[in-house]
Each structure stands twice: as structure tokens, then as C-alpha cells.
Scaffold this motif. Structure first.
Motif, short mmCIF file in Angstrom:
data_model
loop_
_atom_site.label_atom_id
_atom_site.label_comp_id
_atom_site.label_asym_id
_atom_site.label_seq_id
_atom_site.Cartn_x
_atom_site.Cartn_y
_atom_site.Cartn_z
N MET A 1 0.85 -1.40 0.11
CA MET A 1 -0.04 0.18 0.18
C MET A 1 0.98 1.01 0.06
O MET A 1 1.24 1.54 0.90
N LYS A 2 0.33 1.90 -0.85
CA LYS A 2 1.30 3.28 -0.74
C LYS A 2 1.12 4.38 0.43
O LYS A 2 -0.45 4.33 0.88
N LEU A 7 -2.69 7.36 4.15
CA LEU A 7 -3.49 8.80 4.98
C LEU A 7 -4.68 8.82 4.63
O LEU A 7 -5.48 9.41 5.64
N ILE A 8 -4.93 8.28 3.18
CA ILE A 8 -6.29 8.98 2.99
C ILE A 8 -7.04 8.07 3.10
O ILE A 8 -8.54 8.41 4.30
N ALA A 9 -6.71 6.70 3.96
CA ALA A 9 -7.71 5.50 4.84
C ALA A 9 -8.11 6.19 5.99
O ALA A 9 -8.80 6.00 7.06
N GLN A 10 -6.85 7.41 6.31
CA GLN A 10 -6.78 7.56 8.26
C GLN A 10 -7.59 8.24 8.25
O GLN A 10 -8.53 8.99 8.72
N LEU A 11 -7.26 9.72 7.11
CA LEU A 11 -7.93 10.90 7.10
C LEU A 11 -9.75 10.43 6.84
O LEU A 11 -10.89 11.29 7.06
N PHE A 12 -9.88 9.57 5.94
CA PHE A 12 -11.46 9.32 5.55
C PHE A 12 -11.92 7.44 5.42
O PHE A 12 -11.64 7.14 4.27
N PRO A 13 -11.75 7.23 6.97
CA PRO A 13 -12.30 5.83 6.95
C PRO A 13 -13.64 5.30 5.78
O PRO A 13 -14.40 6.22 6.53
N ALA A 14 -13.37 3.85 6.06
CA ALA A 14 -14.87 3.91 5.27
C ALA A 14 -15.86 3.79 6.13
O ALA A 14 -16.72 3.89 5.89
N GLU A 15 -15.73 3.17 8.14
CA GLU A 15 -16.10 3.06 8.92
C GLU A 15 -15.58 4.35 9.80
O GLU A 15 -15.38 4.26 10.25
N VAL A 33 10.52 18.35 0.08
CA VAL A 33 9.88 16.75 -0.25
C VAL A 33 8.96 15.71 -1.36
O VAL A 33 7.91 16.67 -1.33
N THR A 34 9.20 14.49 -0.72
CA THR A 34 8.17 13.82 -1.69
C THR A 34 7.13 13.52 -1.61
O THR A 34 6.60 13.53 -0.46
N VAL A 35 5.90 13.71 -2.52
CA VAL A 35 4.53 13.51 -1.93
C VAL A 35 4.40 11.90 -0.81
O VAL A 35 4.02 11.50 -0.14
N GLU A 36 4.89 11.13 -1.32
CA GLU A 36 5.79 9.55 -0.72
C GLU A 36 6.44 10.73 0.53
O GLU A 36 5.54 9.27 1.80
N GLU A 37 7.14 11.29 1.04
CA GLU A 37 7.69 11.19 2.65
C GLU A 37 6.55 11.89 2.75
O GLU A 37 6.41 11.92 4.04
N PHE A 38 5.51 13.20 2.30
CA PHE A 38 5.13 13.67 3.27
C PHE A 38 3.79 13.11 3.42
O PHE A 38 3.40 13.54 5.46
N CYS A 39 2.84 12.46 3.39
CA CYS A 39 1.97 11.57 3.56
C CYS A 39 2.14 10.56 4.62
O CYS A 39 1.44 9.93 4.90
N LYS A 40 3.68 9.95 4.35
CA LYS A 40 4.71 9.04 5.52
C LYS A 40 4.43 9.78 7.05
O LYS A 40 4.28 9.45 7.47
N GLU A 41 4.98 11.03 6.63
CA GLU A 41 5.32 11.78 8.08
C GLU A 41 3.79 12.20 8.62
O GLU A 41 3.48 12.08 10.05
N VAL A 42 2.59 12.55 7.62
CA VAL A 42 1.42 13.14 8.48
C VAL A 42 0.79 11.73 8.77
O VAL A 42 -0.13 11.79 9.95
N HIS A 43 0.76 11.08 7.71
CA HIS A 43 0.15 10.00 8.87
C HIS A 43 0.81 9.27 9.71
O HIS A 43 -0.37 8.80 10.82
#
Length: 76
Positions: A1-2, A7-15, A33-43
């Protein structure tokens, strides 16, 4: 999983149990920073808050100093 998918799953969970993201802002730092680095740190930050490893505050104290826009743009 990227990282962006995590991050999207954390921000907008299905349930989400009725929770929702009201307002979320990110500001640029001093280095690129790359998008990948940004998402990793925010998550990682959200996981720390959700697991109780990090203190959550209801407000953020701001100490603002007015700066003329010309001076601000000259430093960019």
C-alpha cells in the motif's frame, strides 16, 4: 500500500463512526519533500494522536508579527 493510500484511509475511513475532517492545513517547510515522504510523516502523526502517544490540544496559540508583503515576497 502506498503512503498516500494509508493517509487517505486515516483521514477518510470507510467506517468513520460519525467523525469527519473539518479543517486541515499544511504549510511548506524549508526543504522540498516528495509526496511519498509527506504522506508518510502526516500518517505517522495521525497514528501517534489516535494511539495516545501524542498530546492533543483544542487550540493552537499563535504569536503573529505583521510583515509587509513586499518583505515577505523578497525572502521567498
Amino acid at each position: 500500500m502506498k503512503e498516500i493510500d494509508r493517509l487517505i484511509a486515516q483521514l477518510f475511513p470507510a467506517e468513520n463512526g460519525g467523525s469527519k475532517v473539518l479543517d486541515l492545513k499544511f504549510f511548506p517547510g524549508e526543504q522540498a519533500v516528495t509526496v511519498e515522504e509527506f504522506c508518510k510523516e502526516v500518517h505517522a502523526a495521525f497514528v501517534q494522536v489516535d494511539s495516545g502517544q501524542s498530546h492533543v490540544s483544542a487550540s493552537y496559540p499563535e504569536e503573529l508579527s505583521p510583515v509587509h508583503v513586499d518583505r515577505f515576497l523578497a525572502t521567498a
